[in-house]
Design a protein around this motif. Structure first.
Motif, PDB file in Angstrom:
ATOM      1  N   ILE A 651     -43.370  17.750 -13.877  1.00  0.00           N
ATOM      2  CA  ILE A 651     -43.699  19.057 -14.462  1.00  0.00           C
ATOM      3  C   ILE A 651     -45.127  19.447 -14.107  1.00  0.00           C
ATOM      4  O   ILE A 651     -45.398  20.581 -13.705  1.00  0.00           O
ATOM      5  CB  ILE A 651     -43.488  19.051 -15.998  1.00  0.00           C
ATOM      6  CG1 ILE A 651     -42.000  18.919 -16.320  1.00  0.00           C
ATOM      7  CG2 ILE A 651     -44.043  20.330 -16.635  1.00  0.00           C
ATOM      8  CD1 ILE A 651     -41.689  18.656 -17.785  1.00  0.00           C
ATOM      9  N   LEU A 652     -46.040  18.489 -14.230  1.00  0.00           N
ATOM     10  CA  LEU A 652     -47.435  18.789 -13.904  1.00  0.00           C
ATOM     11  C   LEU A 652     -47.574  19.210 -12.443  1.00  0.00           C
ATOM     12  O   LEU A 652     -48.391  20.056 -12.104  1.00  0.00           O
ATOM     13  CB  LEU A 652     -48.320  17.569 -14.193  1.00  0.00           C
ATOM     14  CG  LEU A 652     -48.477  17.237 -15.680  1.00  0.00           C
ATOM     15  CD1 LEU A 652     -49.269  15.950 -15.860  1.00  0.00           C
ATOM     16  CD2 LEU A 652     -49.153  18.386 -16.424  1.00  0.00           C
ATOM     17  N   ALA A 653     -46.731  18.634 -11.593  1.00  0.00           N
ATOM     18  CA  ALA A 653     -46.799  18.943 -10.164  1.00  0.00           C
ATOM     19  C   ALA A 653     -46.076  20.238  -9.822  1.00  0.00           C
ATOM     20  O   ALA A 653     -46.160  20.728  -8.698  1.00  0.00           O
ATOM     21  CB  ALA A 653     -46.202  17.782  -9.368  1.00  0.00           C
ATOM     22  N   ALA A 654     -45.346  20.798 -10.798  1.00  0.00           N
ATOM     23  CA  ALA A 654     -44.519  21.979 -10.516  1.00  0.00           C
ATOM     24  C   ALA A 654     -45.279  23.292 -10.664  1.00  0.00           C
ATOM     25  O   ALA A 654     -44.729  24.363 -10.422  1.00  0.00           O
ATOM     26  CB  ALA A 654     -43.290  21.992 -11.430  1.00  0.00           C
ATOM     27  N   GLY A 655     -46.547  23.215 -11.043  1.00  0.00           N
ATOM     28  CA  GLY A 655     -47.355  24.423 -11.181  1.00  0.00           C
ATOM     29  C   GLY A 655     -47.954  24.840  -9.856  1.00  0.00           C
ATOM     30  O   GLY A 655     -47.654  24.245  -8.814  1.00  0.00           O
ATOM     31  N   PRO A 656     -48.784  25.858  -9.865  1.00  0.00           N
ATOM     32  CA  PRO A 656     -49.410  26.318  -8.620  1.00  0.00           C
ATOM     33  C   PRO A 656     -50.303  25.240  -8.004  1.00  0.00           C
ATOM     34  O   PRO A 656     -50.961  24.499  -8.726  1.00  0.00           O
ATOM     35  CB  PRO A 656     -50.220  27.540  -9.061  1.00  0.00           C
ATOM     36  CG  PRO A 656     -50.367  27.417 -10.540  1.00  0.00           C
ATOM     37  CD  PRO A 656     -49.180  26.663 -11.017  1.00  0.00           C
ATOM     38  N   ILE A 657     -50.302  25.154  -6.686  1.00  0.00           N
ATOM     39  CA  ILE A 657     -51.139  24.186  -5.968  1.00  0.00           C
ATOM     40  C   ILE A 657     -52.062  24.959  -5.030  1.00  0.00           C
ATOM     41  O   ILE A 657     -51.602  25.756  -4.215  1.00  0.00           O
ATOM     42  CB  ILE A 657     -50.256  23.174  -5.193  1.00  0.00           C
ATOM     43  CG1 ILE A 657     -49.478  22.293  -6.212  1.00  0.00           C
ATOM     44  CG2 ILE A 657     -51.107  22.297  -4.284  1.00  0.00           C
ATOM     45  CD1 ILE A 657     -48.344  21.507  -5.604  1.00  0.00           C
ATOM     46  N   PHE A 658     -53.352  24.773  -5.237  1.00  0.00           N
ATOM     47  CA  PHE A 658     -54.319  25.505  -4.390  1.00  0.00           C
ATOM     48  C   PHE A 658     -55.644  24.772  -4.359  1.00  0.00           C
ATOM     49  O   PHE A 658     -55.858  23.842  -5.143  1.00  0.00           O
ATOM     50  CB  PHE A 658     -54.519  26.945  -4.909  1.00  0.00           C
ATOM     51  CG  PHE A 658     -54.892  27.031  -6.376  1.00  0.00           C
ATOM     52  CD1 PHE A 658     -53.931  26.900  -7.371  1.00  0.00           C
ATOM     53  CD2 PHE A 658     -56.220  27.233  -6.767  1.00  0.00           C
ATOM     54  CE1 PHE A 658     -54.283  26.968  -8.708  1.00  0.00           C
ATOM     55  CE2 PHE A 658     -56.565  27.308  -8.104  1.00  0.00           C
ATOM     56  CZ  PHE A 658     -55.593  27.166  -9.085  1.00  0.00           C
TER      57      PHE A 658
END
Ligand SMILES: Nc1ncnc2c1ncn2[C@@H]1O[C@H](COP(=O)(O)OP(=O)(O)O)[C@@H](O)[C@H]1O
Ligand SMILES: C=C(OP(=O)(O)O)C(=O)O
Ligand SMILES: [Ca+2]
Ligand SMILES: [Mn+2]
Length: 658
Positions: A651-658
């Motif tokens: 879940i933590l990895a499923a957010g925006p990545i930038f």
């Protein structure tokens, strides 16, 4: 002889000069001339005549022998028990016992002859003047009776051209989440979600009792109070009995529409309610009382199963207050409470529509091609979904017959129309007028929607649609989510407030409301999220993120995605065609977006295409991503579900990545 309309005079027994048939007069008896040929009414007085107008309602289902315990009671005995129960609800806990109650309208003299009950719940401490007066109880009145009460006694109540009851909620035209308090006791201290982000602002038991007594005293000081005994939850095994004591016909009609209406037989069997609301909304709370920060206070006491409303007449406070109660009671029974709309296709496919206020739950769940299960509050349990309520509460601003025909047609006799503006003479409502508020509302029984699913229950959901009204205009109109992404967006609960609604807001303001309903949840958001994940996995439901907000630029530059397009997107989700579409992944948010949806221009599906200034798009996208990241930090130390930690990391990895 009187002259007729044409000025010609009919002679005694002959034909009128203008050719009309002659007027027949009766034969004279005792020299008295009767002017009609039918027998006269039986009544001797006007009052008697009026009393002939009304006949007693017959029971809707026959009362059967020993199976129905109430059948053994005389009607008088039943009424006495009802009054005793209401008297206990209204009892002052510091002075004399229950108030003297009589049933019926104080304006009707005959009613006052009904003898009162004096219910002993606590010993009499002292007798005050309030013990000497009667309070009339208007118990579960019908919409017609409530209309009459509202129009006679409540300023600002009118019948609109289509028969709805237009009314004003007073100074407050929306909810007051900062004034909602929950009693923190030994139990709730450990059970509930407190602190940052939580909607549960604490108060102590004593302060609750001070406010409760204030509300009860206010209500007892009135000549009459309205009492509604109704149900919540169409799942019969998990049905809750609620009592609402209020001072306004408007509030009583609102709850009549919004809660599940008992049959006359269910009502006679009602007994003691599971939960009681004391709505003394016209009366303020006392600022000298501990914890009070304004003249409004909405107080929830789970141990006492009571809620007190002071200082706000906004009716939504009652329905959403009860929703909070369900958010506490249902998860204890392994049932997930959902701030979502819900509908079902002809083939039994159920969809949930989560979303914050104004994102489209009511609009999109009210779909002429599908059965409406409910527009706002549901439960997901072992056997599927059930609506908590018996009515809908639609936003009316800019309502149009063409775009939302079913809601439009539901605004008729029985419907409460809050804070709308209408023509003084013909009483046509102007839905574009925001003079009173932008939050104009219609509350109607669910059966006013022609394809409502009654009873309001359905099988396990196939699609879980998360609605976000993105005023930044960077979220795609639709994205398919994997389970981890669904959880990420469910816990984030993003939507945006637009500029213009509040002074000083020049650009869209992001709001994050956990579980798309942080104002109503009682437990930590991860508890609901874990249950949702478990149920979606078990029943193979697909998650979707639908942006019902802006496209081709942020609020101010771009425009709101056409409802017609959103409906096409939702159609494709329901039909299953979108599941099989071709997808590509967006940058930063990593969302899977379809390349084509029937009836929707393909270029709008990827928001970057719709922005002429690509640099501004990227900046706005990054800005929103940053807001998501910031918001989610509160949850990084929380595990989702029992046992393995994999889902949490995913879940933590499923957010925006930038
Ligand atoms: N693309 C769209 N999708 C959904 N609603 C839209 C859209 N465009 C405009 N609207 C309007 O936004 C409002 C959504 O409100 P509503 O359905 O009552 O929200 P909720 O039930 O979630 O509080 C309605 O007034 C609807 O007409
Ligand atoms: C009544 C409300 O619900 P919604 O806007 O979600 O329809 C509210 O939030 O006050
Ligand atoms: Ca809401
Ligand atoms: Mn709604």
């Amino acid at each position: 002889m009187a002259s007729n309309g044409n000025g010609s005079v009919a002679n005694g027994n002959g034909t009128a000069k203008n050719g009309l048939t002659k007027i027949q007069t009766q034969k004279k008896h005792n020299g008295i001339c009767h002017d009609d040929s039918v027998p006269t009414v039986k009544a001797q007085t006007i009052d008697e005549l009026h009393s002939l107008q009304k006949k007693r309602s017959a029971p809707t289902t026959p009362v059967t022998g020993s199976q129905a315990p109430f059948a053994t009671l005389s009607e008088e005995e039943r009424h006495k028990q009802q009054l005793q129960s209401i008297s206990a609800s209204l009892a002052s806990l510091t002075r004399e016992t229950g108030p003297k109650l009589v049933k019926g309208d104080p304006a009707r003299k005959a009613d006052t002859q009904v003898s009162h009950v004096h219910h002993h719940v606590t010993p009499t401490i002292a007798v005050s003047d309030s013990a000497l007066k009667f309070t009339h109880v208007l118990y579960n009145l019908s919409p017609a009776e409530l209309y009459e009460q509202a129009i006679k006694y409540e300023k600002g109540s009118f019948i609109t051209a289509t028969g709805a009851l237009a009314t004003l909620s007073g100074a407050k035209t929306g909810r007051s989440p900062r004034d909602k308090r929950v009693v923190k006791d030994d139990l709730t201290e450990n059970e509930l979600w407190w602190g940052k982000g939580s909607p549960n602002i604490e108060m102590d038991e004593h302060t609750f009792m001070v406010n409760r007594e204030r509300a009860v005293d206010y209500l007892n000081s009135l000549d009459k109070v309205f009492v509604n005994d109704q149900f919540l939850n169409w799942d019969l095994e998990n049905r809750i009995k609620v009592r609402i004591v209020s001072a306004r016909a408007y509030h009583s009609l609102f709850m009549h529409n919004m809660c599940i209406r008992p049959t006359p037989e269910e009502l006679e069997n009602f007994g003691t309610p599971d939960f009681t609301i004391y709505n003394a909304g016209q009366f303020p709370c006392n600022r000298y009382t501990h914890y009070m920060t304004s003249s409004t206070s909405i107080d929830l006491n789970l141990a006492r199963r009571e809620m007190v409303i002071l200082g706000t007449q906004y009716a939504g406070e009652m329905k959403k207050g009860l929703f909070s109660v369900m958010h506490y009671l249902m998860p204890k029974r392994q049932i997930l409470s959902l701030h979502s709309g819900c509908n079902m296709g002809k083939n039994g496919d159920v969809a949930l529509f989560f979303g914050l206020s104004g994102t489209g739950k009511t609009t999109l769940s009210t779909d002429h091609n599908r059965y409406l299960i409910g527009d706002d509050e549901h439960c997901w349990g072992e056997n599927g979904v059930s609506n908590i309520e018996g009515g809908c509460y639609a936003k009316c601003i800019d309502l149009s017959r063409e775009k939302e025909p079913d809601i439009w047609n539901a605004i008729r006799f029985g419907t409460v129309l809050e804070n709308v503006v209408f023509d003084e003479h013909d009483r046509d409502v102007d839905y574009s007028d925001k003079s009173v508020t932008e939050n104009t509302r219609a509350a109607y029984p669910i059966e006013y929607i022609p394809n409502a699913k009654l009873p309001c229950v359905g099988p396990h959901p196939k699609n879980v649609i998360l609605l976000a009204c993105d005023a930044f205009g960077v979220l795609p109109p639709v994205s398919k989510l994997n389970l981890a992404q669904t959880m990420y967006h469910f816990i984030s609960g993003y939507t945006a407030l637009v500029a213009g609604t509040e002074d000083g807001i020049k650009e869209p303001q992001a709001t994050f409301s956990a579980c798309f309903g942080a104002a109503f949840i009682m437990l930590h958001p991860t508890k609901y999220a874990a249950m949702l994940a478990e149920k979606m996995q078990k029943h193979g439901a697909t998650g979707w993120l639908v942006n019902t907000g802006w496209s081709a630029g942020s609020y101010g530059q771009g425009s709101r995605i056409k409802l017609q397009y959103t409906r096409k997107i939702i159609d494709a989700i329901h039909s299953g065609s979108l599941l099989d579409a071709e997808y590509k992944k967006t940058e930063i948010f990593g969302l899977e977006i379809p390349t084509e949806v029937e009836g929707v221009p393909s270029e709008i599906l990827d928001p970057v295409n719709t922005w002429s200034n690509k640099k501004a798009y990227k900046e706005t996208l990054l800005k929103l991503a940053g807001l998501f990241k910031n918001n989610f930090e509160t949850f990084t130390n929380h595990k989702i579900g029992k046992g393995n930690n994999n889902l949490t990391e995913e879940i933590l990895a499923a957010g925006p990545i930038f």
